[in-house]
Scaffold this motif. Structure first.
Motif, short mmCIF file in Angstrom:
data_model
loop_
_atom_site.label_atom_id
_atom_site.label_comp_id
_atom_site.label_asym_id
_atom_site.label_seq_id
_atom_site.Cartn_x
_atom_site.Cartn_y
_atom_site.Cartn_z
N TYR A 177 -11.82 -0.46 4.11
CA TYR A 177 -10.58 -0.47 3.11
C TYR A 177 -10.15 0.97 3.28
O TYR A 177 -8.70 0.96 3.31
N GLU A 178 -10.87 2.01 3.10
CA GLU A 178 -10.30 3.22 2.82
C GLU A 178 -9.46 3.73 4.46
O GLU A 178 -8.94 4.89 3.93
N ASP A 179 -9.55 3.28 5.44
CA ASP A 179 -8.87 3.49 6.35
C ASP A 179 -7.48 3.03 6.67
O ASP A 179 -6.82 3.26 7.27
N ILE A 180 -7.14 2.19 5.48
CA ILE A 180 -6.01 1.55 5.68
C ILE A 180 -4.82 2.17 4.94
O ILE A 180 -5.10 2.68 3.86
N TYR A 181 -3.68 2.39 5.68
CA TYR A 181 -2.48 3.07 5.04
C TYR A 181 -1.54 2.10 5.26
O TYR A 181 -1.23 1.45 6.62
N VAL A 182 -0.47 1.78 4.33
CA VAL A 182 0.59 0.96 4.37
C VAL A 182 2.01 1.63 4.03
O VAL A 182 1.92 2.57 3.37
N ALA A 183 2.94 1.16 4.46
CA ALA A 183 4.43 1.84 4.24
C ALA A 183 5.46 0.62 4.28
O ALA A 183 5.38 -0.18 5.25
N GLY A 184 6.43 0.74 3.42
CA GLY A 184 7.27 -0.23 3.14
C GLY A 184 8.50 0.36 2.34
O GLY A 184 8.20 1.29 1.77
N ASP A 185 9.39 -0.23 2.29
CA ASP A 185 10.78 -0.02 1.48
C ASP A 185 11.38 -1.08 0.28
O ASP A 185 12.19 -0.21 -0.03
N TYR A 186 10.98 -1.98 0.57
CA TYR A 186 11.66 -2.91 -0.33
C TYR A 186 10.70 -3.76 -1.33
O TYR A 186 9.51 -3.80 -1.23
N TYR A 187 11.43 -4.88 -2.00
CA TYR A 187 10.57 -5.61 -2.88
C TYR A 187 9.51 -6.23 -2.36
O TYR A 187 8.42 -6.51 -3.15
N ASN A 188 9.74 -6.90 -1.22
CA ASN A 188 8.49 -7.80 -0.72
C ASN A 188 7.34 -6.79 -0.06
O ASN A 188 6.31 -7.33 0.23
N ASP A 189 7.43 -5.45 -0.37
CA ASP A 189 6.56 -4.65 0.03
C ASP A 189 5.61 -4.27 -1.00
O ASP A 189 4.66 -3.50 -1.25
N ILE A 190 5.91 -4.60 -2.51
CA ILE A 190 5.43 -4.27 -3.68
C ILE A 190 3.85 -4.53 -3.50
O ILE A 190 3.14 -3.75 -3.98
N GLU A 191 3.56 -5.69 -3.57
CA GLU A 191 2.03 -6.04 -3.66
C GLU A 191 1.27 -5.40 -2.31
O GLU A 191 0.19 -4.94 -2.91
N MET A 192 1.72 -5.40 -1.27
CA MET A 192 1.12 -4.63 -0.30
C MET A 192 0.94 -3.12 -0.60
O MET A 192 -0.27 -2.68 -0.53
N ASN A 193 1.95 -2.42 -1.19
CA ASN A 193 1.84 -0.96 -1.52
C ASN A 193 0.97 -0.78 -2.83
O ASN A 193 0.10 0.15 -2.88
N LYS A 194 0.92 -1.69 -3.56
CA LYS A 194 0.03 -1.83 -5.10
C LYS A 194 -1.43 -1.76 -4.46
O LYS A 194 -2.31 -1.10 -5.11
N ASP A 195 -1.81 -2.40 -3.45
CA ASP A 195 -3.21 -2.64 -3.01
C ASP A 195 -3.65 -1.75 -1.95
O ASP A 195 -5.06 -1.76 -1.93
N TYR A 196 -2.99 -1.04 -1.49
CA TYR A 196 -3.60 -0.43 -0.28
C TYR A 196 -3.03 1.24 -0.47
O TYR A 196 -1.98 1.25 -1.10
N GLN A 197 -3.59 2.25 0.12
CA GLN A 197 -3.01 3.55 0.15
C GLN A 197 -1.57 3.43 0.73
O GLN A 197 -1.45 3.03 1.69
N SER A 198 -0.68 3.85 0.03
CA SER A 198 0.79 3.44 0.38
C SER A 198 1.90 4.47 0.38
O SER A 198 1.84 5.58 -0.33
#
Length: 228
Positions: A177-198
């Motif tokens: 889990y600690e190796d995961i980074y995520v990147a997003g720009d819009y509303y459909n990325d909120i959950e992803m960005n909340k759950d991982y290093q973002s």
């Protein structure tokens, strides 16, 4: 090893697209992994990635409803019940604020109601009225959800998201889990960005900025932040 999971449009696919590809391939060649996580279905994504030699490990498409391996074969898929689709079609046909609909499968958009559909797309005329339609989706089926994107009313399984797809990939690949980074720009990325290093961007909505660890100017800044 680090794993970067990135939204496509306005995140990885920007005016600096070719340079972003160069940077990500260097990142992968250094022993890391790259995953694209997009709202686009595969058939709409392919014209933008074919011939670009992007060294991706997985594709998360249609907001997490379908995940493909590096050879674009389905690993798993979240679907909408056929009886729910029939009700949605009737509702849209009788709604003057939505002009058309399509069923989204892993490999195509279609109007064939006999397909296995992981998404339902509406074409909004009036965005405010279309949002009202979305707000009433639980009355049709409590197992679906929706949101308005730039062009579509997007309806998918309530269990599907970019974040849940990432979780399944972590389990399948035994990633840390600690190796995961995520990147997003819009509303459909909120959950992803909340759950991982973002990461998100200066132009992202405030709701996304609030749940992201870093706000950056462009994709290259993300790689710098994680040490590449």
């Amino acid at each position: 090893m680090k794993i970067l999971i990135s939204d496509f449009d306005k995140t990885f696919y920007t005016e600096n697209y070719d340079n972003n590809i160069k940077l990500i391939n260097e990142f992968v060649n250094a022993g890391n992994k790259f995953v694209i996580a997009t709202g686009r279905p595969l058939y709409f994504l392919e014209p933008s990635i074919e011939g670009k030699n992007i060294n991706y490990y997985n594709l998360i498409c249609s907001d997490g409803t379908v995940v493909f391996d590096k050879n674009n074969k389905i690993l798993f898929q979240e679907v909408i019940k056929k009886e729910t689709i029939q009700i949605l079609i009737e509702k849209i046909r009788n709604n003057p604020h939505i002009s058309d609909y399509y069923l989204n499968t892993a490999y195509e958009n279609t109007k064939d109601i006999n397909v296995t559909a992981n998404g339902f797309l509406g074409v909004p005329i009036d965005r405010d009225e279309s949002q009202k339609f979305i707000d009433k989706l639980p009355e049709i089926d409590e197992n679906i959800k929706g949101y308005l994107s730039y062009k579509w009313i997007n309806i998918i399984s309530k269990n599907a998201s970019k974040s849940s797809a990432i979780k399944k990939l972590i389990e399948i690949n035994n990633w840390n889990y600690e190796d995961i980074y995520v990147a997003g720009d819009y509303y459909n990325d909120i959950e992803m960005n909340k759950d991982y290093q973002s990461f998100c961007f200066d132009f992202s909505p405030e709701e996304l900025k609030k749940v992201s660890n870093y706000v950056v100017k462009d994709f290259s800044d993300i790689l710098k932040k994680i040490g590449y």
